[in-house]
Design a protein around this motif. Sequence first.
Motif, PDB file in Angstrom:
ATOM      1  N   THR A  66     -21.518  55.610 -32.416  1.00 34.69           N
ATOM      2  CA  THR A  66     -22.818  55.290 -31.808  1.00 34.69           C
ATOM      3  C   THR A  66     -22.926  53.809 -31.455  1.00 34.69           C
ATOM      4  N   ARG A  67     -22.032  52.971 -32.002  1.00 37.78           N
ATOM      5  CA  ARG A  67     -22.071  51.550 -31.660  1.00 37.78           C
ATOM      6  C   ARG A  67     -21.774  51.322 -30.181  1.00 37.78           C
ATOM      7  N   ALA A  68     -21.127  52.283 -29.537  1.00 41.77           N
ATOM      8  CA  ALA A  68     -20.882  52.162 -28.100  1.00 41.77           C
ATOM      9  C   ALA A  68     -22.186  52.180 -27.306  1.00 41.77           C
ATOM     10  N   TYR A  69     -23.262  52.638 -27.942  1.00 37.66           N
ATOM     11  CA  TYR A  69     -24.554  52.763 -27.264  1.00 37.66           C
ATOM     12  C   TYR A  69     -25.597  51.794 -27.828  1.00 37.66           C
ATOM     13  N   GLU A  70     -25.169  50.798 -28.601  1.00 40.95           N
ATOM     14  CA  GLU A  70     -26.116  49.914 -29.281  1.00 40.95           C
ATOM     15  C   GLU A  70     -26.782  48.905 -28.347  1.00 40.95           C
ATOM     16  N   CYS A  71     -26.268  48.752 -27.139  1.00 41.28           N
ATOM     17  CA  CYS A  71     -26.870  47.817 -26.190  1.00 41.28           C
ATOM     18  C   CYS A  71     -26.499  48.228 -24.775  1.00 41.28           C
ATOM     19  N   ASP A  72     -27.122  47.558 -23.808  1.00 41.88           N
ATOM     20  CA  ASP A  72     -26.686  47.692 -22.420  1.00 41.88           C
ATOM     21  C   ASP A  72     -26.122  46.336 -22.008  1.00 41.88           C
TER      22      ASP A  72
END
Length: 518
Positions: A66-72
């Motif tokens: 889920t760290r792949a989605y922690e920011c844009d």
Amino acid sequence: MQGGATGCDAAAVAMGAWLSMVGHEEEWPMQLPPVDSRVMAKKARIVARLREVLPADAVIDDPAETRAYECDALSAYRCPPLCAVLPASTAEVAGVLRVCHEEGVPVVPRGAGTSLAGGAMPTADSVILGVAKMSRVLEIDYDNRFVRVETGRTNLSVTGAVEAEGFFYAPDPSSQLACAIAGNIAMNSGGAHCLKYGVTTNNLLGVTLVMMDGTVAEIGGAHMDAGGLDLLSVICGSEGQLGVVTEATLRILPKPEGARPVLIGYDSAEVAGQCVADIIRSGILPVAIEYMDRPCIEATEAFAHAGYPMCEALLIVEVEGSPAEIDAQLARIKTIAQALNPVELREAKNGDEAARIWLGRKSAFGAMGQIADYMCLDGTIPVSQLPFVLRRIGEMSAEYGLKVGNVFHAGDGNMHPLILYDANKTGDLERCEAFGAAILKLCVEVGGCLTGEHGVGIEKRDLMGVQFAAADLEAQMAIKDVFDPAWLLNPAKVFPLEVSATRRAAAGGPAPRTPRGI
């Protein structure tokens, strides 16, 4: 752009450990709402229910993944989500939203994650809903000049689907190779050629919208000015606050007969700004007017070797049409430019020279990223105010002790100042934010607005009161009340948290439902 600690700072043991790893445990300038411990406590049930409506591999709940989605692309701020889901159809999106609605779980829609305003940044108790798997072309109608696509499709690939027949999709943000139509609609994206062709809202004919309770609505259609209320204009630019757009009907246009750019260099940023204002005032409508200043010129030359002159500012002005039309327009533009004593005026003689002129501009953001961390803003101002605003940005750069590079769509006043800072230097990010806030306030003061195409997100959320009165914000939130009464869609974005706090607290979401077998 200022603030204290956020809900992510003490959400859970895992979250605290993550914050320690990235070094933000003590301070986080951008606030997020308090994490809902009730949602965190039932993560296993939520994930199990999502796996009932999606294939197993479309639900991502491993903390490492889920760290792949922690920011844009606003990567200075990060917060891993509860989980991420990747539906592959409108029906699957509806299923996900129904589950999250019933469980009272916030949902953050995500296109390609290229937002520069934190529009797709999650909260620790939210589900990221990505549309990356939804990239099909559903229909092409050349006679009626439209294409219908799923919104996970990238911007540039829309043109790729129709260019063999001599058509193109006009909006062209700098990230067009990667950015998704979903994000373009959410932020009402523009691009270099929006001066002539308009931004996304001018090229969007219809959408399929899934609301938070799973209801699917068709808005607009494959024709201009669909009957009834103009809800399409409400949806475009709403930043994921009202629903998830899964399909879009887009206007396509015949390719122009030809196009030709001219490069104009000046020894003064103010004079370059004056040239832009003079061109627009003359009644000429180029397809694009792009601006770059010396820091950007130097960076792009080192990076892309485009052959730009070393001057204080340069303009790229492009016109299109038949050869005779191009010659006539460029003759007028060169006359206007020469009256201001340019240090260089270079007209492309062929396709290779045109590509060289555009090479540096297309490489500018990557080039600047090679020399420093930066924050990119997109306040928009009246073109007549360009000389004054450019001068003030230079003065503020000295006041804040941070360098700034300017590269932007000058024809419509959509500025893109890049504030350079060192992410590893204590206090630099906060100083950068304060400088950015001052620039955006300046844009509003001269009759402009906070954002031209990047959106508000979390980046400009706390400045909304600079541009809008309390009654204006109330009217905007009343629209969200209609589409998303539980305030579960992207609830931490756009509206200042203190302004939306009562609504978010009162909504609370529907009572949780425990399905059979869980």
